[in-house]
Design a protein around this motif. Sequence first.
Motif, mmCIF file in Angstrom:
data_model
loop_
_atom_site.group_PDB
_atom_site.id
_atom_site.type_symbol
_atom_site.label_atom_id
_atom_site.label_comp_id
_atom_site.label_asym_id
_atom_site.label_seq_id
_atom_site.Cartn_x
_atom_site.Cartn_y
_atom_site.Cartn_z
ATOM 1 N N ASP A 99 -6.297 -23.794 28.020
ATOM 2 C CA ASP A 99 -7.546 -23.938 28.567
ATOM 3 C C ASP A 99 -7.686 -22.716 29.610
ATOM 4 O OD1 ASP A 99 -10.432 -24.194 29.144
ATOM 5 O OD2 ASP A 99 -9.895 -25.934 29.966
ATOM 6 N N MET A 100 -7.629 -21.537 29.648
ATOM 7 C CA MET A 100 -7.443 -20.566 30.633
ATOM 8 C C MET A 100 -8.565 -20.334 31.455
ATOM 9 S SD MET A 100 -5.242 -17.532 28.369
ATOM 10 C CE MET A 100 -4.561 -16.798 29.925
ATOM 11 N N VAL A 101 -8.171 -20.285 32.649
ATOM 12 C CA VAL A 101 -9.113 -20.048 33.964
ATOM 13 C C VAL A 101 -9.740 -18.611 33.848
ATOM 14 C CG1 VAL A 101 -8.532 -22.050 35.179
ATOM 15 C CG2 VAL A 101 -7.468 -19.895 35.598
ATOM 16 N N SER A 102 -10.928 -18.672 34.211
ATOM 17 C CA SER A 102 -11.780 -17.314 34.229
ATOM 18 C C SER A 102 -11.826 -16.904 35.761
ATOM 19 C CB SER A 102 -13.094 -17.247 33.693
ATOM 20 O OG SER A 102 -13.910 -16.053 33.846
ATOM 21 N N LEU A 187 1.999 -26.833 20.315
ATOM 22 C CA LEU A 187 2.583 -25.651 20.894
ATOM 23 C C LEU A 187 2.086 -24.374 20.162
ATOM 24 C CD1 LEU A 187 4.632 -24.845 23.211
ATOM 25 C CD2 LEU A 187 6.261 -24.788 21.427
ATOM 26 N N ARG A 188 2.047 -24.695 18.835
ATOM 27 C CA ARG A 188 1.392 -23.451 17.975
ATOM 28 C C ARG A 188 -0.123 -23.231 18.247
ATOM 29 N NH1 ARG A 188 1.539 -23.427 11.471
ATOM 30 N NH2 ARG A 188 0.228 -21.240 11.243
ATOM 31 N N ARG A 189 -0.764 -24.476 18.696
ATOM 32 C CA ARG A 189 -2.043 -24.332 19.012
ATOM 33 C C ARG A 189 -2.296 -23.393 20.466
ATOM 34 N NH1 ARG A 189 -2.677 -29.381 16.629
ATOM 35 N NH2 ARG A 189 -2.417 -30.352 18.754
ATOM 36 N N GLN A 190 -1.457 -23.965 21.054
ATOM 37 C CA GLN A 190 -1.686 -23.293 22.651
ATOM 38 C C GLN A 190 -1.181 -21.787 22.606
ATOM 39 O OE1 GLN A 190 1.398 -24.832 25.464
ATOM 40 N NE2 GLN A 190 -0.003 -26.668 26.168
ATOM 41 N N THR A 191 -0.190 -21.393 21.885
ATOM 42 C CA THR A 191 0.293 -19.956 21.519
ATOM 43 C C THR A 191 -1.200 -19.264 21.298
ATOM 44 O OG1 THR A 191 2.469 -20.659 21.170
ATOM 45 C CG2 THR A 191 1.749 -18.324 20.372
ATOM 46 N N ALA A 192 -1.642 -19.622 20.116
ATOM 47 C CA ALA A 192 -2.879 -19.150 19.640
ATOM 48 C C ALA A 192 -3.964 -18.938 20.452
ATOM 49 C CB ALA A 192 -3.270 -19.833 18.287
ATOM 50 N N ASN A 193 -4.179 -19.950 21.225
ATOM 51 C CA ASN A 193 -5.472 -19.796 22.168
ATOM 52 C C ASN A 193 -5.039 -18.963 23.509
ATOM 53 O OD1 ASN A 193 -6.850 -22.044 20.970
ATOM 54 N ND2 ASN A 193 -6.032 -23.429 22.162
ATOM 55 N N ILE A 194 -3.733 -18.819 23.762
ATOM 56 C CA ILE A 194 -3.617 -18.003 24.775
ATOM 57 C C ILE A 194 -3.536 -16.634 24.529
ATOM 58 C CG2 ILE A 194 -1.583 -17.119 26.353
ATOM 59 C CD1 ILE A 194 -0.435 -20.320 26.539
ATOM 60 N N ARG A 195 -3.118 -16.475 23.274
ATOM 61 C CA ARG A 195 -3.269 -15.062 22.713
ATOM 62 C C ARG A 195 -4.649 -14.278 22.481
ATOM 63 N NH1 ARG A 195 -3.968 -11.376 19.088
ATOM 64 N NH2 ARG A 195 -2.602 -9.854 18.573
ATOM 65 N N ARG A 196 -5.401 -15.385 22.269
ATOM 66 C CA ARG A 196 -6.831 -14.995 22.065
ATOM 67 C C ARG A 196 -7.640 -14.336 23.264
ATOM 68 N NH1 ARG A 196 -11.763 -18.069 22.485
ATOM 69 N NH2 ARG A 196 -10.511 -19.884 23.259
ATOM 70 N N HIS A 197 -7.033 -14.757 24.339
ATOM 71 C CA HIS A 197 -7.622 -14.317 25.603
ATOM 72 C C HIS A 197 -6.659 -13.093 26.004
ATOM 73 C CE1 HIS A 197 -10.503 -17.364 26.248
ATOM 74 N NE2 HIS A 197 -9.464 -18.375 26.315
ATOM 75 N N LEU A 198 -5.296 -13.217 25.843
ATOM 76 C CA LEU A 198 -4.650 -11.709 26.247
ATOM 77 C C LEU A 198 -4.985 -10.688 25.697
ATOM 78 C CD1 LEU A 198 -1.247 -13.357 27.428
ATOM 79 C CD2 LEU A 198 -3.244 -13.367 28.714
ATOM 80 N N ALA A 199 -5.074 -10.543 24.296
ATOM 81 C CA ALA A 199 -5.393 -9.778 23.605
ATOM 82 C C ALA A 199 -6.255 -8.679 24.060
ATOM 83 C CB ALA A 199 -5.573 -9.676 22.144
ATOM 84 N N PRO A 200 -7.721 -9.208 24.282
ATOM 85 C CA PRO A 200 -8.692 -8.419 24.927
ATOM 86 C C PRO A 200 -8.452 -8.261 26.486
ATOM 87 C CG PRO A 200 -9.504 -10.680 24.753
ATOM 88 C CD PRO A 200 -8.127 -10.769 23.897
ATOM 89 N N GLN A 201 -7.475 -8.897 27.124
ATOM 90 C CA GLN A 201 -7.482 -8.586 28.556
ATOM 91 C C GLN A 201 -6.475 -7.230 28.587
ATOM 92 O OE1 GLN A 201 -7.057 -11.679 31.215
ATOM 93 N NE2 GLN A 201 -5.273 -11.041 31.928
ATOM 94 N N ARG A 202 -5.555 -7.098 27.448
ATOM 95 C CA ARG A 202 -4.671 -5.929 27.632
ATOM 96 C C ARG A 202 -5.512 -4.648 27.177
ATOM 97 N NH1 ARG A 202 -2.241 -5.911 21.789
ATOM 98 N NH2 ARG A 202 -4.093 -6.164 21.456
ATOM 99 N N ASP A 203 -6.617 -4.994 26.412
ATOM 100 C CA ASP A 203 -7.502 -3.994 26.234
ATOM 101 C C ASP A 203 -8.342 -3.459 27.295
ATOM 102 O OD1 ASP A 203 -6.519 -3.760 23.675
ATOM 103 O OD2 ASP A 203 -8.304 -5.051 22.807
ATOM 104 N N ALA A 204 -8.577 -4.456 28.185
ATOM 105 C CA ALA A 204 -9.352 -4.422 29.642
ATOM 106 C C ALA A 204 -8.647 -3.599 30.587
ATOM 107 C CB ALA A 204 -9.903 -5.811 30.109
ATOM 108 N N LEU A 205 -7.304 -3.782 30.639
ATOM 109 C CA LEU A 205 -6.458 -3.132 31.573
ATOM 110 C C LEU A 205 -6.406 -1.739 31.251
ATOM 111 C CD1 LEU A 205 -3.600 -5.578 32.353
ATOM 112 C CD2 LEU A 205 -5.759 -5.039 33.581
ATOM 113 N N ASP A 206 -6.303 -1.278 29.848
ATOM 114 C CA ASP A 206 -6.373 -0.012 29.283
ATOM 115 C C ASP A 206 -7.560 0.796 29.819
ATOM 116 O OD1 ASP A 206 -3.853 -0.300 28.111
ATOM 117 O OD2 ASP A 206 -4.493 -0.803 26.262
#
Length: 323
Positions: A99-102, A187-206
């Motif tokens: 449940d990642m913080v903004s 653990l699988r659900r956690q991985t999916a939820n974290i990735r859901r936010h990190l993928a656009p964060q990677r694009d944001a840094l680009d």
Amino acid sequence: MTNTEPAFLWAYDISKTGQINAISEAELHAPIAESSYRWVHLQSDEPDTEQVLSALALPSSVADSLMTLKTRPRVIPLKEGALIFLRGINVNQGADADDMVSLRLWLTPNLIVTARRHNRRVMSVQDTRAMLESGEAPAGTAELLIALLTRLADRIHDKLEEIDEQLGQYEIADSLNKQDRQQLAMLRRQTANIRRHLAPQRDALDTLIRLPNLIHDTLLFELRDQADRMTRYVEDLDLARERSIVLQDELRNQIADQQGIRMYLLSMITAIFLPLSFLTGVFGMNVAGLPGTETPDAFNTLMMSMGGIAVVMLIAMLWKRWL
């Protein structure tokens, strides 16, 4: 009743030489010295948040974006600066890590505003503040942004290391019980939820790398390094997801094999007792003319015959390697 707190959390005026001066909310109206920059940290969902933002004389579109309830990682370049929305691992007590913080940021050459939600502290911001108060002050707002990004990435790295270690333990385990299977699914659900936010964060840094007016060329290497870290973390999450899928598939195969063995054993036992059931059914009929009804040794003979049939069938199955 909802508990409210002041929107203003802290603010610092930081000189190019590294001198730090904490300022109060009443001093936010004061202009920023040419040789300094200002860092303001606040809560974005308190009743007086708009009042604090108006004291900073931010554009209305920027203030509204900082106060929005739901965000996704992205960078919005504007004429005055850039709006940056990031996500970090939630390490608050009793919270789920996925449940990642903004973290919302407004970045200009002489001002950086960071905002979080009520009771959702971003520990990476706390780490950066501790670094600041220890005397390690970044030279400018871009450097402070990179310090925040570095600590956000460090927290993400720690969480991914934890996920990798848990998957490794499951992979070397001889067997998994029901609790382990539930933990693996979580653990699988956690991985999916974290990735859901990190993928656009990677694009944001680009996108952030392509803002030369805010990020000096000398800092691009460090910023690209943080973008590369985010890319690696997304790849690590993809690998963790694949590993968890393989583990779950292997677990299903093990369960299916165990059930197949049990069903096969029951089938063999049924096959052995099938002719015996037939004989007991025949001789159990209450009709006249059954052989052996008047012979005292008929029962023993029948039982010995049935035992012999069972032994012969068992030997035949062993010879055919059915058992």
